[in-house]
Design a protein around this motif. Sequence first.
Motif, PDB file in Angstrom:
ATOM      1  N   SER A 163      -7.656  11.855  -8.689  1.00  0.00           N
ATOM      2  CA  SER A 163      -8.282  12.211  -7.237  1.00  0.00           C
ATOM      3  C   SER A 163      -9.726  11.754  -7.131  1.00  0.00           C
ATOM      4  O   SER A 163     -10.265  11.359  -8.125  1.00  0.00           O
ATOM      5  N   TRP A 183      -5.044   6.858   8.839  1.00  0.00           N
ATOM      6  CA  TRP A 183      -3.555   6.968   8.582  1.00  0.00           C
ATOM      7  C   TRP A 183      -2.822   8.251   8.858  1.00  0.00           C
ATOM      8  O   TRP A 183      -1.976   8.148   9.530  1.00  0.00           O
ATOM      9  N   HIS A 237       0.784  -1.107   0.044  1.00  0.00           N
ATOM     10  CA  HIS A 237      -0.062   0.022  -0.015  1.00  0.00           C
ATOM     11  C   HIS A 237       0.883   1.208  -0.254  1.00  0.00           C
ATOM     12  O   HIS A 237       0.595   2.058  -0.840  1.00  0.00           O
ATOM     13  N   LEU A 238       1.905   1.276   0.833  1.00  0.00           N
ATOM     14  CA  LEU A 238       2.547   2.392   1.232  1.00  0.00           C
ATOM     15  C   LEU A 238       3.564   2.782  -0.433  1.00  0.00           C
ATOM     16  O   LEU A 238       3.646   3.937  -0.782  1.00  0.00           O
ATOM     17  N   ARG A 239       4.152   1.772  -0.696  1.00  0.00           N
ATOM     18  CA  ARG A 239       4.845   1.713  -2.024  1.00  0.00           C
ATOM     19  C   ARG A 239       4.022   2.196  -3.124  1.00  0.00           C
ATOM     20  O   ARG A 239       4.578   2.828  -4.088  1.00  0.00           O
ATOM     21  N   VAL A 253       2.436   6.053  -7.185  1.00  0.00           N
ATOM     22  CA  VAL A 253       1.140   6.714  -8.177  1.00  0.00           C
ATOM     23  C   VAL A 253       1.693   8.373  -7.664  1.00  0.00           C
ATOM     24  O   VAL A 253       1.570   9.099  -8.871  1.00  0.00           O
ATOM     25  N   HIS A 254       2.325   8.895  -6.672  1.00  0.00           N
ATOM     26  CA  HIS A 254       2.794  10.119  -6.549  1.00  0.00           C
ATOM     27  C   HIS A 254       3.887  10.431  -7.699  1.00  0.00           C
ATOM     28  O   HIS A 254       3.723  11.652  -8.397  1.00  0.00           O
ATOM     29  N   HIS A 293     -14.051   5.821   2.501  1.00  0.00           N
ATOM     30  CA  HIS A 293     -12.775   5.781   2.293  1.00  0.00           C
ATOM     31  C   HIS A 293     -12.038   7.050   3.133  1.00  0.00           C
ATOM     32  O   HIS A 293     -11.202   6.775   3.348  1.00  0.00           O
ATOM     33  N   GLU A 353      -8.694   6.943   5.102  1.00  0.00           N
ATOM     34  CA  GLU A 353      -7.565   7.709   4.723  1.00  0.00           C
ATOM     35  C   GLU A 353      -7.087   8.750   6.005  1.00  0.00           C
ATOM     36  O   GLU A 353      -5.938   8.890   6.286  1.00  0.00           O
ATOM     37  N   GLN A 389       1.413   3.848  -3.150  1.00  0.00           N
ATOM     38  CA  GLN A 389       1.208   5.443  -3.080  1.00  0.00           C
ATOM     39  C   GLN A 389       2.392   6.087  -3.433  1.00  0.00           C
ATOM     40  O   GLN A 389       2.078   7.245  -4.145  1.00  0.00           O
ATOM     41  N   GLU A 390       3.535   5.900  -3.230  1.00  0.00           N
ATOM     42  CA  GLU A 390       4.608   6.441  -3.767  1.00  0.00           C
ATOM     43  C   GLU A 390       4.607   6.441  -5.019  1.00  0.00           C
ATOM     44  O   GLU A 390       5.181   7.344  -5.935  1.00  0.00           O
TER      45      GLU A 390
END
Length: 336
Positions: A82, A102, A51-53, A58-59, A95, A99, A55-56
């Motif tokens: 978005s 976190w 999940h974290l990676r 996607v950024h 959702h 979010e 997100q990175e």
Amino acid sequence: MTDQTRPPTEFKLEVALGALGIGVPDALEEEARKRADDPTMRATLLAGLLHLRVQEAVHRLIVGQQNQEAPGAFIGRLAAVSPQGWPLEENHAEHAEWELSWAFDRAARMIDDVGEGAAPYCEEGMHDKPVDAHASAAISAIEIARDMLRLRSDPEYYGDREGALELLHEHLHRLHVAHAAVGDHHRQAAAEQDVVQGGDDEHDHDLGLPDGFEDPAGRPVNNELLSAFAGAAFDRCQSCQDVNMTLIVEDSATTARLVELACTTIHAQFGGLPRSLLDDDVPGPAAPPFRRLARAGADGNNAAMFELCEQMTVEDRRAAANTAADFVVHAITRGE
């Protein structure tokens, strides 16, 4: 249960991580071994890492190569992924809560760090040691956002609506107190920086005491300090306003006089004080301590306002004075 809703297995998660070239840190494997009594723990940790990676990733995809592509291209990608532009239907309230959880946990990890950049203060009724006011304010703000979402999507979440509103009010109060501590921290830092940069030069904001600033009741108000604050406001010198405000809130009578002046200014403009400046349950920017003092001084009972201000903590007086200053400074700078 379909493949889309079935929890992923460790094998599938390892395949996904491997396809993205993401290694599993030793610390995660160690955590999984510590919690071996939970058969889903390792899969949960792998899912969290994925999940974290992602997100990175996607950024990085959104930002792209801004120097090598058409201006605004990354904005188009951002709009597409978005929540407002995402082409798939989702439960946005649900959702949003995920979010926010976190962000809440990240701020909670920061609250005990009172090192460089922190604004240490003792959180009322919550901690017995200093915590960072920035993180505390962020936590309260997230709690307020979560309260609002739950009131809309599930009004009975907290048992009853009145209880939910009381909890919301408590979170708002904690936010105001933390905000005051953050303000004190940065005003002091700005004043110290101004002294370093300005050397021995002193700012002289000799406005003289504006009409109506003298206390007609002869109470122990520091009129010279209020005059200095008024002069700094008129000259739009923020650093001197901040220094003087820090001194004002240490003096209960001078703080009460500033609140009294704000109420007088508002009354002259509107023919009375709006409920948003008096009642705790009416939305508005006025801090709760300001509202308490304004209520105490209603109907000209200013002695009660001064008595109540004397009983307040410096943090509450700061919150009340900040609200009062907004109105007084506006009046001074506009020549009202």
